[in-house]
Design a protein around this motif. Structure first.
Motif, PDB file in Angstrom:
ATOM      1  N   ALA A 253       1.270  -1.486  -0.158  1.00 24.24           N
ATOM      2  CA  ALA A 253       0.222  -0.244   0.230  1.00 24.24           C
ATOM      3  C   ALA A 253       0.834   1.254  -0.142  1.00 24.24           C
ATOM      4  O   ALA A 253       0.977   2.219  -0.359  1.00 24.24           O
ATOM      5  N   ALA A 254       2.602   1.014   0.333  1.00 24.03           N
ATOM      6  CA  ALA A 254       2.604   2.582   0.659  1.00 24.03           C
ATOM      7  C   ALA A 254       3.067   2.620  -0.754  1.00 24.03           C
ATOM      8  O   ALA A 254       3.604   3.697  -0.665  1.00 24.03           O
ATOM      9  N   ALA A 255       3.559   1.627  -1.222  1.00 23.62           N
ATOM     10  CA  ALA A 255       4.103   1.308  -2.271  1.00 23.62           C
ATOM     11  C   ALA A 255       3.355   1.785  -3.847  1.00 23.62           C
ATOM     12  O   ALA A 255       4.103   2.653  -4.401  1.00 23.62           O
ATOM     13  N   ALA A 256       2.659   1.994  -3.427  1.00 21.63           N
ATOM     14  CA  ALA A 256       1.344   2.304  -4.408  1.00 21.63           C
ATOM     15  C   ALA A 256       0.858   3.849  -4.090  1.00 21.63           C
ATOM     16  O   ALA A 256       2.115   4.616  -3.382  1.00 21.63           O
ATOM     17  N   PRO A 257       0.528   4.729  -5.302  1.00 21.00           N
ATOM     18  CA  PRO A 257      -0.304   4.122  -6.637  1.00 21.00           C
ATOM     19  C   PRO A 257       0.689   3.651  -8.068  1.00 21.00           C
ATOM     20  O   PRO A 257       2.072   3.939  -8.329  1.00 21.00           O
ATOM     21  N   ALA A 258       0.186   2.546  -8.217  1.00 21.94           N
ATOM     22  CA  ALA A 258       0.915   2.094  -9.223  1.00 21.94           C
ATOM     23  C   ALA A 258       0.225   1.027 -10.041  1.00 21.94           C
ATOM     24  O   ALA A 258      -0.646   1.108  -9.616  1.00 21.94           O
ATOM     25  N   ALA A 259       0.187   0.907 -11.033  1.00 17.43           N
ATOM     26  CA  ALA A 259      -0.676   0.447 -12.397  1.00 17.43           C
ATOM     27  C   ALA A 259       0.395  -1.326 -12.834  1.00 17.43           C
ATOM     28  O   ALA A 259       1.476  -1.513 -12.482  1.00 17.43           O
ATOM     29  N   GLY A 260      -0.626  -2.007 -13.099  1.00 19.32           N
ATOM     30  CA  GLY A 260       0.305  -3.082 -13.721  1.00 19.32           C
ATOM     31  C   GLY A 260       0.383  -3.789 -12.181  1.00 19.32           C
ATOM     32  O   GLY A 260      -0.877  -4.648 -12.061  1.00 19.32           O
ATOM     33  N   ALA A 261       1.362  -4.807 -12.086  1.00 19.37           N
ATOM     34  CA  ALA A 261       1.028  -6.354 -11.207  1.00 19.37           C
ATOM     35  C   ALA A 261       2.567  -5.533 -10.102  1.00 19.37           C
ATOM     36  O   ALA A 261       3.538  -4.887 -10.350  1.00 19.37           O
ATOM     37  N   VAL A 262       2.624  -6.477  -9.012  1.00 17.77           N
ATOM     38  CA  VAL A 262       3.376  -6.608  -7.736  1.00 17.77           C
ATOM     39  C   VAL A 262       4.346  -7.358  -8.093  1.00 17.77           C
ATOM     40  O   VAL A 262       3.897  -9.208  -8.020  1.00 17.77           O
ATOM     41  N   PHE A 263       5.849  -7.234  -8.707  1.00 13.32           N
ATOM     42  CA  PHE A 263       6.450  -8.874  -8.357  1.00 13.32           C
ATOM     43  C   PHE A 263       6.936  -9.158  -7.674  1.00 13.32           C
ATOM     44  O   PHE A 263       7.377  -8.739  -6.167  1.00 13.32           O
ATOM     45  N   ASP A 264       7.161 -10.554  -7.177  1.00  8.57           N
ATOM     46  CA  ASP A 264       7.460 -10.760  -6.077  1.00  8.57           C
ATOM     47  C   ASP A 264       8.084 -12.398  -6.649  1.00  8.57           C
ATOM     48  O   ASP A 264       8.602 -13.003  -7.576  1.00  8.57           O
ATOM     49  N   GLY A 265       9.025 -12.821  -5.435  1.00  8.06           N
ATOM     50  CA  GLY A 265      10.227 -13.331  -5.894  1.00  8.06           C
ATOM     51  C   GLY A 265       9.679 -14.851  -5.496  1.00  8.06           C
ATOM     52  O   GLY A 265      10.498 -16.026  -5.082  1.00  8.06           O
ATOM     53  N   GLY A 266       8.076 -15.030  -5.175  1.00 10.91           N
ATOM     54  CA  GLY A 266       8.005 -17.441  -3.993  1.00 10.91           C
ATOM     55  C   GLY A 266       7.658 -17.356  -5.508  1.00 10.91           C
ATOM     56  O   GLY A 266       7.491 -17.563  -6.022  1.00 10.91           O
ATOM     57  N   GLY A 267       7.649 -18.966  -4.796  1.00 12.56           N
ATOM     58  CA  GLY A 267       6.788 -19.843  -5.963  1.00 12.56           C
ATOM     59  C   GLY A 267       7.720 -20.670  -5.931  1.00 12.56           C
ATOM     60  O   GLY A 267       6.840 -21.861  -6.936  1.00 12.56           O
ATOM     61  N   ASN A 268       8.338 -20.414  -5.436  1.00 14.13           N
ATOM     62  CA  ASN A 268       9.811 -22.027  -6.173  1.00 14.13           C
ATOM     63  C   ASN A 268      10.635 -23.205  -5.367  1.00 14.13           C
ATOM     64  O   ASN A 268      11.129 -24.013  -5.570  1.00 14.13           O
ATOM     65  N   ASP A 269       9.757 -22.820  -4.291  1.00 11.50           N
ATOM     66  CA  ASP A 269      10.229 -23.910  -3.307  1.00 11.50           C
ATOM     67  C   ASP A 269       9.667 -25.307  -2.486  1.00 11.50           C
ATOM     68  O   ASP A 269      10.469 -26.381  -3.026  1.00 11.50           O
TER      69      ASP A 269
END
Length: 520
Positions: A253-269
């Protein structure tokens, strides 16, 4: 994206192309398979004569209710949230709505004019299923990650920001963004204070890659904090009870406003191998056998005692957090059920697994899609953005999973992501071993102490809870300074309460937080 089916045309050959990788004909019905990496969320509703499948739970809930179908909350799911801070897949918080992800399969058939659903799981990332014949190459890994990152940019729009930590996964995504020429996508690091080691490391990564870097912190003003979290609750179709959901939601929320996507490094474990720690192995080695003895010991130790780890079933022992047991939840929540019964029954199918596969297949299957990845998606949706997870790319996962094990996981040291570490060292001069693992830091006890009025107000206003049973919660709030680990249970109750009070998918009349002057 939504697909409808009913008992009159269940085996419909006209499955849209967008759904063809998930839906196939199966006898007199259809077979729906969850996304094997968790790249897409799949939610399915199966009623007596009609149902629907959607990639958004909110869209599915709106669709089902628009058809005049009443949806109730699941006592098993709410109890699971209180006991383990997650709902085990393939279940969701709603009756007759299922969440399909890694290896989850739903077969839907017509029987005597009505729809029926059968659920099972064929987890795709069991270590023994790896071919172990891939060609280990830092160049190949780097190229596949860059391509995966570019695909996520193409899908969600050429804008957004990356939640950058000082671990291994998000720095690699930063590398992929730089390689793809997406240097306008900002990097954002959450700071828990002056002693937090992550921001300097993340800032140095961005400096060397030519990426913009911002540091965000938790709001100091309680009113601002409450307003931000209420907006998060309002937008959430599910309660975010991951222990780092609060700082993650505040950071995005603090990083917004923005459009598009929030990229994250999760999902590979899931496909890189879960790093089984000495603590994990101790929980398995010293676990108390026998449900009767385990329940007796639970009745004698407080909820925040580490001994509770040892009173869980083998499968439950893979789960993190010191959350409630049935004695506490049954006083607070009138619909509480003994979820350990489900876990004991489920455990019969996992007796043959060693620690690596057990924590991978059980912990990652549930806490990946239902915990960390859900945390990212909920936070992104609350600010009108999408969650982008390049590591969940299918081609990338297949390549890494089928490498020889010595390039994926070292069983002697319990170290995972070996080729990834080499790639970071070669392409970024980034020594992940020397930097170490910096966890997303959040002082939950301090958060509750500082925002006690808000936390207590939300919990007290939630109609899920028995008012007499709330006395225990009030006692815990009084004791949080001397017993800081109580925050696990308190934070879970608070996040469920806020969601139940404010979510547009649940509450026709939003609850006001009057003490700070905030009203929704």
């Amino acid at each position: 994206m939504l697909y409808q089916f009913d008992s009159g045309r269940l085996n419909d050959p006209e499955v849209p192309q967008a759904w063809s990788q998930y839906i196939e004909s199966a006898g007199q019905g259809i077979k729906i398979t969850g996304d094997r990496t968790g790249l897409r969320e799949l939610y399915v509703h199966c009623g007596p004569t009609s149902g629907a499948l959607a990639t958004s739970l909110g869209e599915l809930l709106d669709h089902v209710r628009a058809r005049g179908v009443s949806i109730e909350l699941s006592p098993f799911a709410i109890s699971s949230l209180l006991h383990h801070a997650l709902v085990p897949l393939p279940y969701s918080e709603y009756q007759d709505i299922y969440f399909l992800s890694m290896g989850d399969i739903a077969e839907i058939r017509v029987r005597e004019g009505s729809l029926s659903i059968e659920l099972r799981n064929e987890y795709p990332w069991v270590v023994g299923l790896s071919r172990n014949d891939g060609e280990p190459s830092e160049v190949t890994l780097f190229n596949l990650l860059a391509q995966a990152t570019a695909r996520q940019v193409d899908e969600f729009g050429n804008d957004g920001f990356l939640m950058l930590s000082s671990g291994k996964d998000s720095p690699a995504v930063a590398l992929g963004l730089a390689e793809g020429g997406f240097k306008h996508i900002r990097c954002v690091t959450y700071s828990s204070g002056a002693d937090d080691p992550e921001p300097p490391v993340a800032a140095d990564i961005c400096r060397r890659l030519g990426l913009t870097h911002d540091i965000v912190e938790m709001p100091n003003d309680p009113t601002e904090m409450a307003e931000t979290l209420v907006r998060f609750f309002e937008a959430s179709a599910r309660p975010g009870v991951d222990l780092s959901q609060v700082p993650y939601a505040l950071a995005t929320a603090a990083a917004a406003p923005a459009a598009g996507a929030v990229f994250d490094g999760g999902g590979n474990d899931s496909y890189m191998g879960y790093p089984v720690t000495g603590h994990d192995r101790s929980k398995m080695r010293y676990r108390i056998r026998g449900r009767r003895l385990a329940k007796f010991i639970q009745s004698k130790v407080p909820v925040d005692s580490p001994i509770n780890y040892l009173t869980r079933s083998r499968l439950e022992g893979t789960m993190p957090g010191r959350t409630m047991r049935l004695p506490e939840s049954s006083k607070l929540y009138p619909g509480a059920v003994d979820t350990s019964t489900w876990w004991y029954q489920e455990g019969k199918a996992y007796r043959h697994l060693d620690a690596l596969d057990l924590f991978g297949e059980v912990n990652e299957r549930h806490t990946g899609p239902g915990g960390s990845m859900q945390k990212q998606r909920l936070a992104a949706s609350a600010i009108g953005m999408e969650a982008a997870l390049p590591w969940c790319d299918h081609d990338l996962a297949d390549y890494y999973f089928n490498l020889p094990e010595e390039y994926r996981y070292d069983r002697k040291t319990n170290k995972n992501k070996l080729l990834l570490r080499q790639m970071l060292d070669s392409y970024l001069d980034y020594d992940a071993d020397a930097i170490g693992k910096h966890y997303f830091s959040f002082d939950g006890a301090a958060f509750i102490e500082k925002n006690r009025d808000f936390v207590q107000s939300e919990i007290g206003a939630c109609s899920l809870w028995d008012q007499q049973g709330l006395s225990t919660v009030h006692e815990w709030l009084d004791q949080i300074e001397s017993r800081p680990l109580l925050y696990h249970s308190l934070l879970t109750v608070f996040m469920i309460s806020g969601w139940h009070n404010h979510s547009r998918y649940l509450s026709p009349t939003p609850v006001a937080y009057a003490r700070s002057g905030h009203s929704t």
